[in-house]
Each structure stands twice: as structure tokens, then as C-alpha cells.
Design an enzyme around this catalytic site. Structure first.
Site, PDB file in Angstrom:
ATOM      1  N   ALA A 178       0.795  -1.180   0.061  1.00  0.00           N
ATOM      2  CA  ALA A 178      -0.104   0.002  -0.024  1.00  0.00           C
ATOM      3  C   ALA A 178       0.791   1.300  -0.059  1.00  0.00           C
ATOM      4  O   ALA A 178       1.029   1.811   1.013  1.00  0.00           O
ATOM      5  CB  ALA A 178      -0.751  -0.123   1.163  1.00  0.00           C
ATOM      6  N   GLU A 179       1.435   1.608  -1.220  1.00  0.00           N
ATOM      7  CA  GLU A 179       2.190   2.560  -1.234  1.00  0.00           C
ATOM      8  C   GLU A 179       1.900   3.978  -0.865  1.00  0.00           C
ATOM      9  O   GLU A 179       2.540   4.814  -0.520  1.00  0.00           O
ATOM     10  CB  GLU A 179       3.012   2.766  -2.770  1.00  0.00           C
ATOM     11  N   GLN A 201       9.157  -0.832  -2.797  1.00  0.00           N
ATOM     12  CA  GLN A 201       9.965  -2.126  -3.224  1.00  0.00           C
ATOM     13  C   GLN A 201      10.488  -1.675  -4.622  1.00  0.00           C
ATOM     14  O   GLN A 201      11.569  -2.339  -4.872  1.00  0.00           O
ATOM     15  CB  GLN A 201       9.053  -3.267  -3.242  1.00  0.00           C
ATOM     16  N   PHE A 202      10.015  -1.029  -5.604  1.00  0.00           N
ATOM     17  CA  PHE A 202      10.219  -0.793  -6.747  1.00  0.00           C
ATOM     18  C   PHE A 202      10.136   0.850  -6.929  1.00  0.00           C
ATOM     19  O   PHE A 202       8.761   1.405  -6.500  1.00  0.00           O
ATOM     20  CB  PHE A 202       9.521  -1.371  -7.954  1.00  0.00           C
ATOM     21  N   PHE A 217       6.627   2.291  -8.379  1.00  0.00           N
ATOM     22  CA  PHE A 217       5.583   2.439  -7.221  1.00  0.00           C
ATOM     23  C   PHE A 217       5.443   3.869  -6.631  1.00  0.00           C
ATOM     24  O   PHE A 217       4.231   3.944  -6.177  1.00  0.00           O
ATOM     25  CB  PHE A 217       5.473   1.482  -6.380  1.00  0.00           C
ATOM     26  N   HIS A 261       8.407  -2.054 -13.270  1.00  0.00           N
ATOM     27  CA  HIS A 261       9.490  -2.388 -12.415  1.00  0.00           C
ATOM     28  C   HIS A 261      10.777  -1.985 -12.950  1.00  0.00           C
ATOM     29  O   HIS A 261      11.834  -2.517 -12.211  1.00  0.00           O
ATOM     30  CB  HIS A 261       9.311  -3.928 -11.988  1.00  0.00           C
TER      31      HIS A 261
END
Length: 325
Positions: free
Chosen positions: A58-59, A82-83, A86, A129
Site C-alpha cells: 500500500a504505497e 519495493q520498486f 511504485f 518495475h
């Protein structure tokens, strides 16, 4: 001096700053027990306990929570997405809040958030990504944009970022996590807004960021065997941008090539080129050249994705073209 990887340099920076300041907290997807999908937070959960914790996918919430902690809870959050791609999910929180709220509220609050964002083409991760979105935020006043290219820079810049009272977007190229380089054991900080001349030269200035710094250095070595002396400059931060160092080099060489893995159209090189022509047009002996990724989604194929990343051969060809003027 000892040699360590950029991953190890980042872990050291996080460890030292979390030991130094108990108000620091680290969180994101899989950064806890798993140690991050790139291993860049390995061992921190075991050392700092509940100050390192995992979040849902949940960015928007991750970045919004960091902002809330920073302005109301006396906390220095270090969230990780994480990336880096995002960041688009949390665009409002980053673009409209992290960089602006201190100004919108008359300086009554500080926003000491260091948002870590892994970027770059690596291993067929596909178009959502593998991107390098840092240039998007050069248009976001109030944000500091840090893009380290070596273990030395990563450690010194990350420590500075965590101590900074304004929001820092800290972009880490995924391919560089395994890069080894010399890093002092004693503490040091690298100030923002100070470019680094990675290689001195007299014939052409190559301005490069992240992984492309190393591609440029490899190209410069090959060019030197052909009698062309290239200077390689790493801005290190895109905001603030150290144009003094860049312009000094341009006035010396008279030729400029800008290289980055971002898309060429609207990439950070466009802004750098604009500022060069505004301030050093009559020092140029040739038009400014830029090399960037094509304006297409990055291929999923590990073979095709290589055509998106600038190559040593492209740099050599472009420099030779500049030398013909």
C-alpha cells in the site's frame, strides 16, 4: 581503504543513523525479517526490533504514514518502496505533500522523510518495475533528489538524507547494489548539491547519473586509447543541481554529452542542457548531445531491455561526433 558493496554501504548508513538517533524508523514491503528483496535492509530488524517493520502492499499509505510521523510524532521515517516505479501509486503524497507542506504551513513543521526508491533496468522486470522516474520530481519544488552511483556516495549521501529536515527522494539503481568500491570506516557525510568529477579530462564533458556513470567511465577509458580525453561528472543530486561544477567543466572542454537511463524526452538531461545553453552557450564548440532510453515502455525480455539502456558504444560514437566540430 576497505572495499564493500553499495548494498553493504547502505546497510551501514542505516545502521549508524538508527544507532545515532532513536527517532529513526524504517519500514516498507518486506524490509523486516526478509531484509528487503535486494538485501539492503538485512539484519536491521534483528538489531532494532520494532523500529523496523513490514507494511502491506500500500504505497499511498506507506508515504502518507511517513509524512504523518514526521510532522506530528517527532519521528524521522525512512520508508522504502519495493520498486521506484511504485512512486506513481503515491504520487499525490510525494509531489503535493512531502515537498510542499513545510512551505504551505509557514515553516511551522519539518518533513524529515527519506524515501528510498530502487530504480533501473535489471533482469527482465518489465515496464512497471524497471523505470527511472527521478526526472518527474525535478518539477516538484521542495524535494531533494539524490542519485548515488558508488558505495562511497551511497553511504555518505544516505546519512545526509536521514539527517535532513526536508524530504529526500533517494534513488538506488538495482544493478549497483553489488558494485564494490572503497568506503572509509570513519564517519563522513556528503553534502547535497555538490557534483563529483569522477574523471578529469580536457576534450569533452560527459555528465552521467546512476549506473551510467560507470558506462561513461568505461567509454572514457576506451576514448583515451584513441587520443580523446573525456571528463566525467556525476551530479549526485538532481535537486539541488550543482551547475557551477558542470559549467566549469563545459567552459574547459567546449563539448557536452549527457547520459542517463531515464527516457530522453523530458529526462534530467533536458534540464541540464537548457541550463548549459543559458549560461555557457558561447563556450560551446558543438551542440549538446543527449543519450537516454527511447520513449517506449521497457521490454519484459532480458534481451530486448538491453536496447533501452545507453551503451558504451553509443557514448563513444556520440563523443566522436562531437569531436568533429
Amino acid at each position: 581503504m576497505r572495499t564493500i558493496t553499495m548494498r553493504e554501504a547502505i546497510i551501514e548508513a542505516l545502521t549508524e543513523e538508527m544507532e545515532r538517533d532513536s527517532s529513526t524508523v524504517l519500514f516498507g514491503e518486506d524490509v523486516g525479517k526478509f531484509g528487503g528483496i535486494y538485501g539492503a535492509t538485512k539484519g536491521l530488524y534483528e538489531k532494532f526490533g520494532n523500529r523496523v517493520f513490514d507494511t502491506p502492499i500500500a504505497e499511498t499509505t506507506i508515504v502518507a504514514a511517513a509524512l504523518g510521523m514526521a510532522i506530528t510524532g517527532g519521528v524521522r521515517p525512512i520508508p522504502e518502496l519495493q520498486f521506484g516505479d511504485f512512486v506513481g501509486v503515491a504520487f499525490d503524497e510525494v509531489f503535493n505533500k512531502l515537498g510542499k507542506w513545510r512551505w504551505m504551513h509557514g515553516g511551522q513543521m519539518e518533513v524529515p522523510v527519506t524515501l528510498r526508491l530502487p530504480i533501473g533496468i535489471a533482469g527482465g522486470a518489465g515496464p512497471e518495475h524497471s523505470q527511472s522516474p527521478q526526472a518527474l520530481f525535478m518539477h516538484g519544488p521542495g524535494l531533494i533528489i539524490a542519485v548515488p552511483s558508488t558505495p562511497y556516495d551511497a553511504k555518505g549521501m544516505l546519512k545526509s538524507a536521514i539527517r535532513e529536515n526536508n524530504a529526500v527522494l533517494f534513488f538506488e539503481h538495482k544493478v549497483l547494489y553489488d558494485l564494490k568500491g572503497e568506503v572509509p570506516e570513519e564517519e563522513y557525510l556528503i553534502p547535497f548539491g555538490k557534483a563529483d568529477v569522477k574523471r578529469e579530462g580536457s576534450d569533452v564533458t560527459i555528465i552521467a547519473t546512476a549506473l551510467q556513470v560507470h558506462t561513461a567511465l568505461d567509454a572514457a577509458k576506451s576514448l583515451s586509447n584513441q587520443g580523446i580525453d573525456a571528463e566525467v561528472i556525476d551530479p549526485r543530486t538532481l535537486a539541488p543541481l550543482d551547475m557551477d561544477t558542470i559549467l566549469s567543466s563545459v567552459r574547459k572542454t567546449g563539448r557536452v554529452l549527457i547520459v542517463h537511463e531515464e527516457q530522453k524526452t523530458g529526462g534530467s538531461g533536458a534540464e541540464i542542457a537548457a541550463q548549459i545553453q543559458e549560461n555557457a552557450l558561447f563556450d560551446l564548440q558543438a551542440p549538446i548531445k543527449r543519450i537516454g532510453a527511447p520513449d517506449l515502455p521497457i521490454a519484459q525480455s532480458i534481451y530486448l531491455e538491453q536496447f533501452y539502456r545507453p551503451s558504451e558504444e553509443q557514448i563513444i560514437t556520440a563523443v566522436k561526433e562531437l569531436m568533429e566540430y
